[in-house]
Design a protein around this motif. Sequence first.
Motif, mmCIF file in Angstrom:
data_model
loop_
_atom_site.group_PDB
_atom_site.id
_atom_site.type_symbol
_atom_site.label_atom_id
_atom_site.label_comp_id
_atom_site.label_asym_id
_atom_site.label_seq_id
_atom_site.Cartn_x
_atom_site.Cartn_y
_atom_site.Cartn_z
ATOM 1 N N GLY A 94 0.746 -1.192 0.120
ATOM 2 C CA GLY A 94 0.108 -0.039 -0.108
ATOM 3 C C GLY A 94 0.841 1.316 0.010
ATOM 4 O O GLY A 94 1.839 1.389 -0.777
ATOM 5 N N ALA A 95 0.413 2.058 0.825
ATOM 6 C CA ALA A 95 1.049 3.600 1.121
ATOM 7 C C ALA A 95 2.649 3.325 1.336
ATOM 8 O O ALA A 95 3.313 4.299 1.159
ATOM 9 N N TYR A 96 2.802 2.414 2.305
ATOM 10 C CA TYR A 96 4.195 2.298 2.811
ATOM 11 C C TYR A 96 5.210 1.799 1.806
ATOM 12 O O TYR A 96 6.169 2.354 1.635
ATOM 13 N N ARG A 97 4.532 0.988 0.764
ATOM 14 C CA ARG A 97 5.538 0.503 -0.122
ATOM 15 C C ARG A 97 5.700 1.671 -1.174
ATOM 16 O O ARG A 97 6.728 1.945 -1.603
ATOM 17 N N THR A 98 4.761 2.448 -1.489
ATOM 18 C CA THR A 98 4.984 3.823 -2.230
ATOM 19 C C THR A 98 5.792 4.653 -1.854
ATOM 20 O O THR A 98 6.833 4.978 -2.556
ATOM 21 N N LYS A 99 5.761 4.959 -0.430
ATOM 22 C CA LYS A 99 6.850 5.646 -0.122
ATOM 23 C C LYS A 99 8.199 5.043 0.201
ATOM 24 O O LYS A 99 9.125 5.859 -0.187
ATOM 25 N N GLN A 100 8.367 3.700 0.174
ATOM 26 C CA GLN A 100 9.496 3.210 0.189
ATOM 27 C C GLN A 100 10.296 3.139 -1.354
ATOM 28 O O GLN A 100 11.592 3.491 -1.520
ATOM 29 N N ASN A 238 2.724 11.940 -0.531
ATOM 30 C CA ASN A 238 1.796 13.122 -0.622
ATOM 31 C C ASN A 238 1.539 13.782 -1.762
ATOM 32 O O ASN A 238 0.615 14.338 -2.073
ATOM 33 N N ILE A 239 2.633 13.576 -2.906
ATOM 34 C CA ILE A 239 2.519 13.983 -4.120
ATOM 35 C C ILE A 239 1.380 13.189 -4.917
ATOM 36 O O ILE A 239 0.556 13.632 -5.559
#
Length: 372
Positions: A94-100, A238-239
């Motif tokens: 999810g969002a954690y993967r995107t951030k990483q 965030n983008i």
Amino acid sequence: SAIFPHSTELDIQMLSSLPSLLIIPFIILSGKLTEKVNNIWLLQIGLSIFAVSGVLYLLSTKMWQLIAVSALLGVGSGLIVPLSTGLISRFFVGAYRTKQFGLSSAITNVTLVLATILTGYLAEVNWHLPFLVYLFPLISIILSFYLKKNIDPLPVHATVSEKDKTVTADPAFGKLGIQVKHLMQIMGFYGLATYLVIIVSFNLPFLMKEYHFTSGNSGIMISLFFLAIMLPGLFIANIIRSLKRNVNLVALVLVCVGLLCVGVFHGKAMLAFGALCTGLGYGIMQPVIYDKAATIAPPRSATLALSFVMSVNYLAVMVCPFIVDLFRHVFGTHSDRFPFFFNAVLVLAVAVVTLLRRDSFTLGLDGSYYRN
């Protein structure tokens, strides 16, 4: 060419292009091996080959030795590259993967800038010393022992989250366990995006030489370009939440503006602005592309999907000079500004298609993507 004056132009081209040529098949091989062997062992083998290349570079005294070591370097690098993102798809969702993925992209580009600056200073002392940067994998080998000791291939039926849940028996996943249609679309988009922006690295120095700027000024511009690629990765989640389905459209507009600035203006300020805009646009697209690639296959095959996608990056870098020369010949021009105008027109065309296809998987984002 200065150190080995009797070397042919082919020798020098092989020295610079052979690693990228060998990286491509070994990226695919590494992605396939992750389905069958312990991923940490594979990582450590790749890092060891890479580090051995660094040692051999320091000991080389002849051009043929440098070329041979470059081939070995390509093998080690190819084994490592897909694991750098594949392990992220294993540990994060999810969002954690995107951030990483964003952080991974940022780290890649900032270390590229720092290593380039470091090698510039080391080369002034001795031509062997820049190859010390290839010993950094020794640090990575040590750190790899702090990862989970036994990361075996995931079973075929494994899943990681409701968002990423897949049924491997679904015909859409094909024989490789990957949604081939989406894979081809992502590869095409990533390869095109890389080609469109990499001319800043290839052609801006020639353009600045035409404007009578120093090579130091060119180096600063290229550094700004890669630093700009790095920045969006720090804030990619965030983008995406802010731009939603317009994320690729905005990125392409930034690239188009950047290329036009480089092509139109002669002053350092506007050239720097153009390099920054182009880098920011690409820096937004890159982690989003990696994240999508991780979702088009079950966890067992995610690294293989990523390896296919990442291979087109190196392919685009290799063919870029040939494509530029081809279209220069077609349009009968040798202007150093032509590649920037030509690519700006291509980016504009892709941006128009993206505007019309903002809800598609490849060019846009569906609602569930940025909610998660």
